[in-house]
Design a protein around this motif. Structure first.
Motif, PDB file in Angstrom:
ATOM      1  N   MET A 143       0.828  -1.212   0.000  1.00 18.24           N
ATOM      2  CA  MET A 143       0.000   0.000   0.000  1.00 18.24           C
ATOM      3  C   MET A 143       0.858   1.256   0.000  1.00 18.24           C
ATOM      4  N   LEU A 144       1.949   1.242   0.760  1.00 19.95           N
ATOM      5  CA  LEU A 144       2.843   2.392   0.800  1.00 19.95           C
ATOM      6  C   LEU A 144       3.522   2.598  -0.540  1.00 19.95           C
ATOM      7  N   ILE A 145       4.012   1.526  -1.144  1.00 17.06           N
ATOM      8  CA  ILE A 145       4.660   1.627  -2.456  1.00 17.06           C
ATOM      9  C   ILE A 145       3.705   2.223  -3.480  1.00 17.06           C
ATOM     10  N   GLU A 146       2.470   1.749  -3.484  1.00 21.65           N
ATOM     11  CA  GLU A 146       1.489   2.253  -4.442  1.00 21.65           C
ATOM     12  C   GLU A 146       1.195   3.731  -4.202  1.00 21.65           C
ATOM     13  N   ALA A 147       1.153   4.147  -2.938  1.00 16.02           N
ATOM     14  CA  ALA A 147       0.901   5.550  -2.626  1.00 16.02           C
ATOM     15  C   ALA A 147       2.056   6.435  -3.096  1.00 16.02           C
ATOM     16  N   ILE A 148       3.290   5.967  -2.922  1.00  8.90           N
ATOM     17  CA  ILE A 148       4.447   6.723  -3.394  1.00  8.90           C
ATOM     18  C   ILE A 148       4.455   6.790  -4.925  1.00  8.90           C
ATOM     19  N   ASP A 149       4.149   5.685  -5.570  1.00  9.68           N
ATOM     20  CA  ASP A 149       4.094   5.673  -7.036  1.00  9.68           C
ATOM     21  C   ASP A 149       3.033   6.637  -7.553  1.00  9.68           C
ATOM     22  N   GLU A 150       1.944   6.767  -6.804  1.00  5.15           N
ATOM     23  CA  GLU A 150       0.892   7.703  -7.214  1.00  5.15           C
ATOM     24  C   GLU A 150       1.386   9.139  -7.131  1.00  5.15           C
ATOM     25  N   LEU A 151       2.227   9.453  -6.154  1.00  9.21           N
ATOM     26  CA  LEU A 151       2.800  10.798  -6.069  1.00  9.21           C
ATOM     27  C   LEU A 151       3.680  11.095  -7.278  1.00  9.21           C
ATOM     28  N   VAL A 152       4.348  10.068  -7.787  1.00  9.83           N
ATOM     29  CA  VAL A 152       5.140  10.242  -9.009  1.00  9.83           C
ATOM     30  C   VAL A 152       4.211  10.482 -10.193  1.00  9.83           C
ATOM     31  N   ARG A 153       3.155   9.691 -10.265  1.00  9.22           N
ATOM     32  CA  ARG A 153       2.237   9.784 -11.407  1.00  9.22           C
ATOM     33  C   ARG A 153       1.600  11.166 -11.514  1.00  9.22           C
ATOM     34  N   VAL A 154       1.258  11.771 -10.361  1.00  2.14           N
ATOM     35  CA  VAL A 154       0.590  13.070 -10.402  1.00  2.14           C
ATOM     36  C   VAL A 154       1.588  14.219 -10.458  1.00  2.14           C
ATOM     37  N   GLY A 155       2.887  13.905 -10.442  1.00  2.00           N
ATOM     38  CA  GLY A 155       3.900  14.938 -10.625  1.00  2.00           C
ATOM     39  C   GLY A 155       4.398  15.599  -9.359  1.00  2.00           C
ATOM     40  N   TYR A 156       4.004  15.095  -8.182  1.00  2.00           N
ATOM     41  CA  TYR A 156       4.480  15.713  -6.942  1.00  2.00           C
ATOM     42  C   TYR A 156       5.885  15.251  -6.589  1.00  2.00           C
ATOM     43  N   LEU A 157       6.163  13.990  -6.817  1.00  2.00           N
ATOM     44  CA  LEU A 157       7.481  13.421  -6.550  1.00  2.00           C
ATOM     45  C   LEU A 157       8.155  13.110  -7.872  1.00  2.00           C
ATOM     46  N   SER A 158       9.353  13.628  -8.069  1.00  2.00           N
ATOM     47  CA  SER A 158      10.041  13.386  -9.339  1.00  2.00           C
ATOM     48  C   SER A 158      10.569  11.963  -9.403  1.00  2.00           C
ATOM     49  N   ARG A 159      10.727  11.471 -10.606  1.00  2.00           N
ATOM     50  CA  ARG A 159      11.255  10.113 -10.790  1.00  2.00           C
ATOM     51  C   ARG A 159      12.689  10.010 -10.281  1.00  2.00           C
ATOM     52  N   GLU A 160      13.428  11.106 -10.350  1.00  2.00           N
ATOM     53  CA  GLU A 160      14.809  11.099  -9.878  1.00  2.00           C
ATOM     54  C   GLU A 160      14.876  10.910  -8.363  1.00  2.00           C
ATOM     55  N   ARG A 161      13.861  11.406  -7.652  1.00  2.00           N
ATOM     56  CA  ARG A 161      13.848  11.302  -6.192  1.00  2.00           C
ATOM     57  C   ARG A 161      13.093  10.070  -5.700  1.00  2.00           C
ATOM     58  N   ARG A 162      12.580   9.272  -6.615  1.00  2.00           N
ATOM     59  CA  ARG A 162      11.735   8.135  -6.246  1.00  2.00           C
ATOM     60  C   ARG A 162      12.471   6.985  -5.535  1.00  2.00           C
ATOM     61  N   PRO A 163      13.698   6.618  -5.931  1.00  2.87           N
ATOM     62  CA  PRO A 163      14.324   5.429  -5.345  1.00  2.87           C
ATOM     63  C   PRO A 163      14.370   5.443  -3.812  1.00  2.87           C
ATOM     64  N   MET A 164      13.907   4.359  -3.208  1.00  5.71           N
ATOM     65  CA  MET A 164      13.935   4.107  -1.761  1.00  5.71           C
ATOM     66  C   MET A 164      13.084   5.075  -0.943  1.00  5.71           C
ATOM     67  N   THR A 165      12.206   5.835  -1.623  1.00 13.36           N
ATOM     68  CA  THR A 165      11.357   6.785  -0.909  1.00 13.36           C
ATOM     69  C   THR A 165      10.403   6.084   0.039  1.00 13.36           C
ATOM     70  N   GLU A 166       9.923   4.893  -0.349  1.00 16.64           N
ATOM     71  CA  GLU A 166       9.004   4.183   0.542  1.00 16.64           C
ATOM     72  C   GLU A 166       9.692   3.796   1.855  1.00 16.64           C
ATOM     73  N   LEU A 167      10.992   3.476   1.777  1.00 14.27           N
ATOM     74  CA  LEU A 167      11.722   3.103   2.995  1.00 14.27           C
ATOM     75  C   LEU A 167      11.947   4.315   3.899  1.00 14.27           C
TER      76      LEU A 167
END
Length: 228
Positions: A143-167
Motif C-alpha cells: 500500500m505504501l509503495i502504491e501511494a508513493i508511485d501515485e505521487l510520481v504519477r501526479v507529478g508531486y514526486l520526481s522520478r529522480e527522487r523516487r528510489p527508496m522513498t518508501e523506505l
C-alpha cells in the motif's frame, strides 16, 4: 482483539491450527511477542502441547503465524483510514497526498490501539515483513509503495527522487510510532497530535523537494554517506 476461536471453550474439529493461531494472536495482543509460546497457546485452546506440536514445529513457527495475523490487522487499520476519506476531490495531488496521510494515520492508530500486536509485527524473531508475493497487493508495504508511485504519477514526486522513498517514509512514521509507544508514551494528547502532524508535514515537504537546491541536496547526501 476479539477472539473467533472461542478460547478455552474448544475448537471446531479439524481446525486446531487456526484455533492455535487465533490464540497466539490474542496472547500477542495482550502481552507482546514474548508471550507467544506453544504451551500458552495450547492452554488457551484447551489442548495439550503435544497436540499443538502436530501443527507447529516450534515457538518461532507459531510466532510467525501470529505475525501474519497481526499484519492483517495492521492492513485493516490502514484501509479503514483510507476508506474514511473521499475517493476524489478533483485535485490529483491533493488526493495522492491525502491517501499517504491516511496510511500514516492508520499505521499510527494501530500502533496505539494494539501495541502488543504492533510489537509482534516487528519482533526481531522471524521475518519482519510478509513476502511481497503473499501480500496480494493489499499488504501494508505494498500500500505504501502504491501511494508513493501515485505521487510520481501526479507529478508531486520526481522520478529522480523516487528510489527508496518508501523506505524513508516508513522510517519516519515507524520511528514516530516507536517513540509514542516508548519514551514519549505519556506526553499530552495535544502534543501527540502535533507531533503526528509535524512529522507528516516534514515528510511531505521532503518528498516534494521544496526548498532544496540541487547543490544543497548533493551536499547533504555526501555528508550522510561519509563515514568517519
Amino acid at each position: 482483539m476479539k477472539s473467533s476461536a472461542g478460547g478455552k471453550q474448544g475448537y471446531h474439529h479439524g481446525d486446531l491450527r487456526n484455533a492455535l493461531i487465533t490464540a497466539a494472536a490474542e496472547l500477542a495482543a495482550k502481552g507482546g511477542p514474548q508471550s507467544v509460546t506453544i504451551r500458552a497457546a495450547a492452554r488457551e485452546v484447551g489442548v495439550t502441547p503435544t497436540a499443538a506440536y502436530r501443527h507447529f514445529g516450534g515457538h518461532e513457527e507459531l510466532l510467525g503465524a501470529a505475525k501474519e495475523r497481526a499484519v492483517e490487522e495492521l492492513t485493516r487499520a490502514m484501509h479503514t483510514e483510507v476508506d474514511a476519506r473521499p475517493t476524489s476531490t478533483g485535485d490529483e495531488v491533493h488526493d495522492a497526498l491525502a491517501r499517504l496521510g491516511a496510511l500514516g494515520r492508520g499505521y499510527l492508530a494501530f500502533a496505539r490501539a494494539e501495541p502488543g500486536l504492533f510489537r509482534t509485527v516487528f519482533s526481531p524473531d522471524g521475518p519482519v515483513l510478509s513476502p511481497p508475493a503473499r501480500e496480494d497487493g493489499v499488504g501494508p508495504f505494498t500500500m505504501l509503495i502504491e501511494a508513493i508511485d501515485e505521487l510520481v504519477r501526479v507529478g508531486y514526486l520526481s522520478r529522480e527522487r523516487r528510489p527508496m522513498t518508501e523506505l524513508a517514509s516508513w522510517a519516519i512514521i515507524h520511528g514516530l510510532a516507536t517513540l509514542l509507544d516508548g519514551p514519549l508514551r505519556e506526553i499530552p494528547e495535544d502534543m501527540r497530535d502535533g507531533m503526528i502532524v509535524r512529522s507528516m508535514l516534514v515528510l511531505v515537504h521532503g518528498l516534494g523537494g521544496a526548498g532544496f537546491s540541487p547543490e544543497i541536496e548533493d551536499l547533504l547526501a555526501t555528508e550522510l554517506m561519509t563515514r568517519p
